[in-house]
Enzyme design. Structure first.
Site: not given
Ligand code: GLA
Length: 657
Positions: A404, A446, A467
């Site tokens: 992440d 993205g 999210d």
């Protein structure tokens, strides 16, 4: 004189009564806030979303509504409204420079006010707009383009001035909650095989795959054509072992095995061909199915919850329908030791013991990190420790990594393709050199159109959005943004529109999903059409029958796991009547009739629109019902925010048989 005075007093006393009988305005915070949708928390009358006094830029207000982006409130004006006035701003309780949002007012879907992006500390803005002739007023708080975190927005003194003499009422709109359009069949006692029809792995690395099967116990599994080194546990259906040792460095090496799997009980035998593919970059040949801790537990995750989820995955039967991964998200990390080795925090203890626990049940286990120095929740990231961390994860026994971006933005300020790819290439190399197969899940929301290049950094899946949250706005915003991404989806290369929001979710405070039952059916249908990873995000210890039913419809999951690996595109969208189409490996098509409108409506698709000849067999996958051969097309009434998922066409010869 005295009586004149008394008369005057009487008249004056009558005045307020007169004003009460015919109010000239409606204070909106006095209406029911039940129909106000928002991305986090619940709306509060005269209070902020967190329940504090309403405060904007240091100024306190008595009256208003505290909400949180993305929020939507629709009011039927019933011909009674003249003007809308309010003061808006970011509530001081947000206490973050990340809070940025925008207030938008729509009249009959036309924008009549937009605040522009507002931040915490900005002076409040005033709204004063004409409503004459309008029917429906919509108040929106949008996220300012950077996700909804810390987006606490206040509508201060929101008031509708009424047309003089009007007796009609201003009414908050409640979207109809239609009964869910599905039937739940009784458990089939006969044996049946589900889940992936194709599974890939790297030669020489440990292999594990649980054959998903249902039917009355005891079930006995057998397999013909297994590669040397891979064995099957006849009682559990677990395939495991290592094959083709020493072949993994051979460039371009691929070996396919077609395995005939059988599952038997007292009532009969089910058979299926399972293709095993051993080669480089052959992981996740169908979208990963499992569970992830974030949407339910966020920072409240611990080892015990991972064990409970593992047990529940088996006990609920979901593992028998193909769910295999138990993924720990953020908040497991402790400090690094003197050698730089990452340590779990006190809530986790020994990670190898935990991974062994999950593997012993036939499931796989996932972990989470960031290419930056810190994760999104502020824990230790992998920056400058990539090789070391990949080795550690492999030595603990992990099978999946969600990587992440988070604080990596502080390291890399550029937004070139190279800048986006660099940290992911680094971890990819580290994972590849590790001793295990570790599915690689990119999470960077993205940026830089990751769907166009995620495959170039060997990502197995990549988050395409910010999210998700359990609101219609979030679900709608995310799935509709996937249209056009379908051409980037392929086996081992999946668009990931984020984890599931069915069941009890809540980021540390679990509550039943705020999606209506039909919205949940739409969610599972769309994620199946889109070939998205299916990572359950709810409290596995408190699964309810509806959640289990929508997660264990094998006909729907079969669409998600289709081995052709092509995702659905949106064929048309006319006033919320959407048709999504996914080609399947047996020559049929999955067709989603998706109603994003606020009322039930008929959705039609003609075979010619799908490039098909007249006369197509149709099966309704939520009703488990064949509709016969339909001459020119199909028209079905779809509930508001619901989906009818169809399989269209006659299966051709199964290419894996
Ligand atoms: C980001 C991700 C989420 C979750 C959190 C953890 O917000 O998008 O899915 O992993 O970080 O902190």
């Amino acid at each position: 004189m005295k009586s004149q005075f008394a008369a005057l007093m009487l008249f004056a006393a009558a005045l307020p009564t007169y004003a009460q009988e015919k109010p000239q305005s409606v204070k909106l915070e006095t209406l029911s806030l039940e129909g106000m949708f928002q991305g986090f928390g619940t709306p509060h009358r005269d209070r902020s979303v967190d329940g504090n006094s309403l405060m904007i830029a240091g100024k306190r207000f008595e009256r208003g509504i505290g909400t949180h982006a993305n929020s939507k409130w629709t009011l039927n004006l019933n011909g009674a409204a003249k003007r809308f006035t309010a003061i808006v701003g970011v509530d001081d309780e947000a206490k973050s420079d990340k809070s940025s949002l925008s207030f938008v007012v729509l009249l009959d879907k036309k924008k009549i006010f937009e605040s522009g992006v507002m931040h915490m500390g900005d002076a409040p803005k005033t709204i004063d707009v004409d409503l004459m002739g309008g029917k429906v007023l919509t108040l929106l708080v949008t996220d300012g383009g950077d996700g909804i975190s810390f987006d606490h927005g206040d509508w201060i003194e929101p008031t509708i001035e009424l047309i003089s003499g009007s007796t009609a009422k201003i009414e908050p709109f409640m979207p109809p909650v239609d009964p869910p359009r599905l039937t739940v069949p009784a458990k089939d006692p006969k044996p049946a095989i589900h889940g992936a029809r194709v599974v890939g792995a790297t030669p020489g690395k440990p292999f594990q795959f649980l054959i998903a099967a249902t039917g009355d116990a005891p079930l006995t599994f057998s397999a013909k054509g297994l590669p040397a080194g891979i064995t099957l546990d006849a009682k559990t259906g677990l395939l495991s072992g290592t094959t083709l040792k020493g072949m993994r460095t051979e460039p371009g090496f691929v070996k396919n095995y077609t395995v005939e799997v059988s599952v038997k009980n007292a009532l009969g035998t089910a058979k299926r061909k399972l293709r095993l593919v051993f080669g480089d970059q052959k992981l996740a040949l169908t979208p990963p199915m499992g569970w992830n801790s974030w949407n339910c537990w966020a920072g409240a995750v611990d080892a015990q919850k991972i064990r409970i989820s593992t047990d529940a995955m088996i006990a609920s039967g979901l593992a028998s329908h193909g769910f295999q991964y138990i993924n720990i998200d953020d908040c497991w990390q402790g400090k690094r030791d003197a050698n730089g080795e990452i340590q779990p925090n006190e809530k986790f203890g020994d990670m190898k013991v935990l991974a062994d626990y999950v593997h012993a049940k036939g499931l796989k286990i996932g972990i989470y990190s960031s290419p930056g120095p810190k994760t999104c929740a502020g824990f230790e990231g992998s920056w400058l420790h990539e090789i070391q961390d990949a080795k550690t994860y492999a030595s603990w026994g992990f099978d999946y990594l969600k990587h992440d971006w988070c604080s990596y933005g502080e390291i890399e300020k550029g937004n070139s393709l190279e800048a986006y790819q660099k940290p992911y290439l680094k971890m990819r190399a580290a994972l590849r050199n590790s001793e295990r197969d570790i599915v690689y899940s990119l999470c960077q929301y993205g940026m830089g159109d990751v769907w166009k290049w995620g495959a170039d950094v060997d990502g197995n899946c990549w988050r395409t959005t910010g999210d998700i949250e359990d609101s219609w706005n979030s679900l709608y915003g995310i799935y509709s943004a996937q249209a056009g991404h379908e051409r980037f989806s392929a086996p081992g290369r999946w668009n990931d529109p984020d984890m599931l929001i069915v069941g009890r979710v809540g980021w540390g405070n679990p509550h039943p999903s705020r999606l209506t039952p039909n919205e949940q059916i739409l969610h599972i249908s769309m994620w199946s059409l889109l070939a998205s990873p299916l990572l359950i995000g709810c409290d596995m210890g408190k699964l309810d029958p509806f959640t289990i039913a929508i997660l264990s419809n094998d006909e729907v999951l079969d669409i998600n796991q289709d081995p052709l690996g092509k995702a659905a595109g949106r064929l048309k969208n006319e006033e919320g009547r959407e048709v999504w189409v996914r080609p399947l490996y047996d020559g049929t098509r999955a067709v989603g009739l998706v109603n994003s409108g606020d009322e039930a409506q008929k959705i039609e698709v003609k075979w010619s629109e799908l490039g098909l000849k007249n006369g197509q067999a149709v099966r309704d996958l939520w009703l488990h019902k064949s509709l016969g051969v339909l001459p020119e097309g199909v028209t079905i009434e779809v509930p508001s925010h619901g989906t009818v998922l169809l399989k269209v066409g006659n299966p051709q010869k199964n290419r894996y048989e």
